[in-house]
Scaffold this active site. Structure first.
Site, mmCIF file in Angstrom:
data_model
loop_
_atom_site.group_PDB
_atom_site.id
_atom_site.type_symbol
_atom_site.label_atom_id
_atom_site.label_comp_id
_atom_site.label_asym_id
_atom_site.label_seq_id
_atom_site.Cartn_x
_atom_site.Cartn_y
_atom_site.Cartn_z
ATOM 1 N N ASN A 143 3.752 -1.154 -17.790
ATOM 2 C CA ASN A 143 3.720 -2.019 -16.607
ATOM 3 C C ASN A 143 4.680 -3.198 -16.687
ATOM 4 O O ASN A 143 5.162 -3.669 -15.652
ATOM 5 C CB ASN A 143 2.276 -2.527 -16.427
ATOM 6 C CG ASN A 143 2.190 -3.724 -15.504
ATOM 7 O OD1 ASN A 143 2.317 -3.596 -14.291
ATOM 8 N ND2 ASN A 143 2.002 -4.913 -16.087
ATOM 9 N N ILE A 186 3.411 -6.985 -3.769
ATOM 10 C CA ILE A 186 2.063 -7.329 -4.245
ATOM 11 C C ILE A 186 2.101 -8.807 -4.624
ATOM 12 O O ILE A 186 2.991 -9.225 -5.392
ATOM 13 C CB ILE A 186 1.686 -6.483 -5.492
ATOM 14 C CG1 ILE A 186 1.967 -4.983 -5.256
ATOM 15 C CG2 ILE A 186 0.244 -6.740 -5.901
ATOM 16 C CD1 ILE A 186 1.193 -4.316 -4.168
ATOM 17 N N TYR A 190 17.393 -4.664 -9.967
ATOM 18 C CA TYR A 190 15.971 -4.295 -9.984
ATOM 19 C C TYR A 190 15.770 -2.885 -9.428
ATOM 20 O O TYR A 190 15.059 -2.061 -10.022
ATOM 21 C CB TYR A 190 15.181 -5.326 -9.169
ATOM 22 C CG TYR A 190 13.693 -5.121 -9.188
ATOM 23 C CD1 TYR A 190 12.949 -5.392 -10.329
ATOM 24 C CD2 TYR A 190 13.019 -4.649 -8.069
ATOM 25 C CE1 TYR A 190 11.578 -5.201 -10.347
ATOM 26 C CE2 TYR A 190 11.652 -4.462 -8.071
ATOM 27 C CZ TYR A 190 10.927 -4.739 -9.213
ATOM 28 O OH TYR A 190 9.570 -4.536 -9.238
HETATM 29 P P1 NAP Z 1 3.964 -10.517 -13.484
HETATM 30 O O1 NAP Z 1 2.818 -11.187 -12.816
HETATM 31 O O2 NAP Z 1 5.189 -11.314 -13.776
HETATM 32 O O3 NAP Z 1 3.459 -9.806 -14.822
HETATM 33 C C1 NAP Z 1 4.351 -9.179 -15.709
HETATM 34 C C2 NAP Z 1 3.974 -9.524 -17.131
HETATM 35 O O4 NAP Z 1 4.891 -8.852 -18.018
HETATM 36 C C3 NAP Z 1 4.111 -11.028 -17.420
HETATM 37 O O5 NAP Z 1 2.996 -11.494 -18.145
HETATM 38 C C4 NAP Z 1 5.382 -11.086 -18.250
HETATM 39 O O6 NAP Z 1 5.426 -12.196 -19.130
HETATM 40 C C5 NAP Z 1 5.289 -9.783 -19.015
HETATM 41 N N1 NAP Z 1 6.571 -9.423 -19.611
HETATM 42 C C6 NAP Z 1 7.817 -9.718 -19.141
HETATM 43 N N2 NAP Z 1 8.744 -9.296 -19.996
HETATM 44 C C7 NAP Z 1 8.082 -8.713 -21.034
HETATM 45 C C8 NAP Z 1 8.504 -8.096 -22.238
HETATM 46 N N3 NAP Z 1 9.801 -8.014 -22.546
HETATM 47 N N4 NAP Z 1 7.566 -7.615 -23.078
HETATM 48 C C9 NAP Z 1 6.251 -7.704 -22.778
HETATM 49 N N5 NAP Z 1 5.798 -8.308 -21.655
HETATM 50 C C10 NAP Z 1 6.702 -8.798 -20.790
HETATM 51 O O7 NAP Z 1 4.481 -9.263 -12.603
HETATM 52 P P2 NAP Z 1 3.709 -8.212 -11.648
HETATM 53 O O8 NAP Z 1 4.035 -8.532 -10.260
HETATM 54 O O9 NAP Z 1 2.307 -8.043 -12.083
HETATM 55 O O10 NAP Z 1 4.570 -6.908 -11.999
HETATM 56 C C11 NAP Z 1 4.145 -5.957 -12.946
HETATM 57 C C12 NAP Z 1 5.022 -4.734 -12.793
HETATM 58 O O11 NAP Z 1 4.918 -4.236 -11.451
HETATM 59 C C13 NAP Z 1 6.507 -4.969 -13.020
HETATM 60 O O12 NAP Z 1 7.078 -3.855 -13.681
HETATM 61 C C14 NAP Z 1 7.079 -5.070 -11.620
HETATM 62 O O13 NAP Z 1 8.441 -4.702 -11.565
HETATM 63 C C15 NAP Z 1 6.205 -4.049 -10.906
HETATM 64 N N6 NAP Z 1 6.152 -4.232 -9.459
HETATM 65 C C16 NAP Z 1 5.694 -5.392 -8.928
HETATM 66 C C17 NAP Z 1 5.656 -5.538 -7.545
HETATM 67 C C18 NAP Z 1 5.170 -6.791 -6.908
HETATM 68 O O14 NAP Z 1 5.390 -6.930 -5.681
HETATM 69 N N7 NAP Z 1 4.522 -7.687 -7.621
HETATM 70 C C19 NAP Z 1 6.085 -4.483 -6.731
HETATM 71 C C20 NAP Z 1 6.533 -3.303 -7.300
HETATM 72 C C21 NAP Z 1 6.557 -3.176 -8.687
HETATM 73 P P3 NAP Z 1 6.171 -13.545 -18.593
HETATM 74 O O15 NAP Z 1 5.344 -14.062 -17.474
HETATM 75 O O16 NAP Z 1 6.200 -14.422 -19.795
HETATM 76 O O17 NAP Z 1 7.548 -13.087 -18.135
#
Ligand code: NAP
Length: 257
Positions: free
Chosen positions: A89, A187, A154
């Site tokens: 994730n 999201i 991205y």
């Molecule tokens: P988020 O709230 O930023 O959570 C992502 C987590 O991953 C954060 O705790 C981050 O830590 C951690 N992380 C970043 N780089 C890392 C690394 N190198 N090793 C281990 N952990 C790491 O993001 P989210 O919105 O939940 O997104 C989660 C996933 O869903 C991502 O892959 C994103 O691309 C995908 N996604 C999100 C959306 C959306 O609209 N939110 C839509 C489509 C897909 P830090 O905070 O310290 O960086």
């Protein structure tokens, strides 16, 4: 208790979708291994799971670092002797048209979002292959299917994750391992809050603009994606193989004319 007794490793589970999924999996009986690069956030997720009366373990690791990921997987195997579910994730945002993106920013997004799927899978797969069991969930995005402005790096990564998912599924189907992808729309998580702040002068207006490209009147919530991840993690989805699962409020297949 749809995941009773399953050992589930979730990367990037200190925040947003990963955290919400960790809590849901725990409520459904899983032992959750919470990975994140951010120690405070990872610990916080584990604390919240422990308060539910369920076991969880935090392992700090950067998913782009081969040694750390290898050690993380070994740690899980030493403690629980298996991994039933791997949810790749962790991911970061990348903003800009291609000509605006600096090479180091390009590399960072490619690394976290693609290598961050490759490495945990590489080290977890041999253990799943031995047991002839496992479910891998890869985080793609609906951006893999549509063109969106100023998201070149991205979008590249999320398209790659979708292709990788299909390729992995073919290779590991003989080992009874399922590999599916999640394709969320927008999201509302810290990741999106940050993206809105850094990319738009007026984040509230931006939210309204984003809503016009979907059919739902609301942005998605982390729980919406967590519920889809639960389905892919559980045996209920045993006939889903190499599939993209859209959780996007109608962005990809809707026409909001
Ligand atoms: P988020 O709230 O930023 O959570 C992502 C987590 O991953 C954060 O705790 C981050 O830590 C951690 N992380 C970043 N780089 C890392 C690394 N190198 N090793 C281990 N952990 C790491 O993001 P989210 O919105 O939940 O997104 C989660 C996933 O869903 C991502 O892959 C994103 O691309 C995908 N996604 C999100 C959306 C959306 O609209 N939110 C839509 C489509 C897909 P830090 O905070 O310290 O960086």
């Amino acid at each position: 208790m749809r995941l009773k007794g399953k050992i589930c490793l979730i990367t990037g589970a200190g925040s947003g979708i990963g955290k919400s999924t960790a809590l849901l999996f725990a409520k459904e009986g899983a032992v959750v291994v919470v990975n994140d690069i951010n120690e405070n956030d990872g610990d916080q997720t584990v604390d919240e799971i422990t308060q539910l009366g369920t076991e969880a373990l935090f392992i700090k690791a950067d998913v782009t670092d081969s040694c750390s990921v290898k050690e993380m997987i070994q740690h899980v195997i030493d403690k629980y002797s298996r991994i039933d579910v791997l949810f790749n994730n962790a991911g970061i945002s990348g903003v800009g048209q291609l000509h605006e993106i600096e090479p180091e920013d390009w590399d960072r997004v490619i690394n976290v979002n693609i290598k961050g799927v490759y490495l945990p899978s590489k080290y977890a797969l041999p253990h799943m292959m031995k047991r002839k069991r496992g479910s891998i969930i890869n985080m793609s995005s609906c951006i893999a299917e549509i063109g969106l402005a100023r998201r070149a790096s991205y979008a590249t990564t999320k398209g790659a994750v979708l292709s990788l998912t299909k390729s992995m599924q073919v290779d590991y189907a003989p080992y009874n391992i399922r590999v599916n992808a999640l394709l969320p729309g927008t999201i509302f998580t810290p990741f999106v809050e940050n993206y809105l702040k850094t990319s738009y002068d007026n984040p509230d207006e931006a939210i309204e603009q984003i809503k016009t490209r979907q059919l739902s009147g609301e942005l998605g919530r982390p729980e919406d994606v967590a519920n889809a991840a639960l389905f892919l993690a559980s045996d209920e989805s045993k006939f889903m193989m190499g599939s993209p699962l859209y959780v996007d409020g109608g962005v990809v297949f809707g026409k909001n004319a």
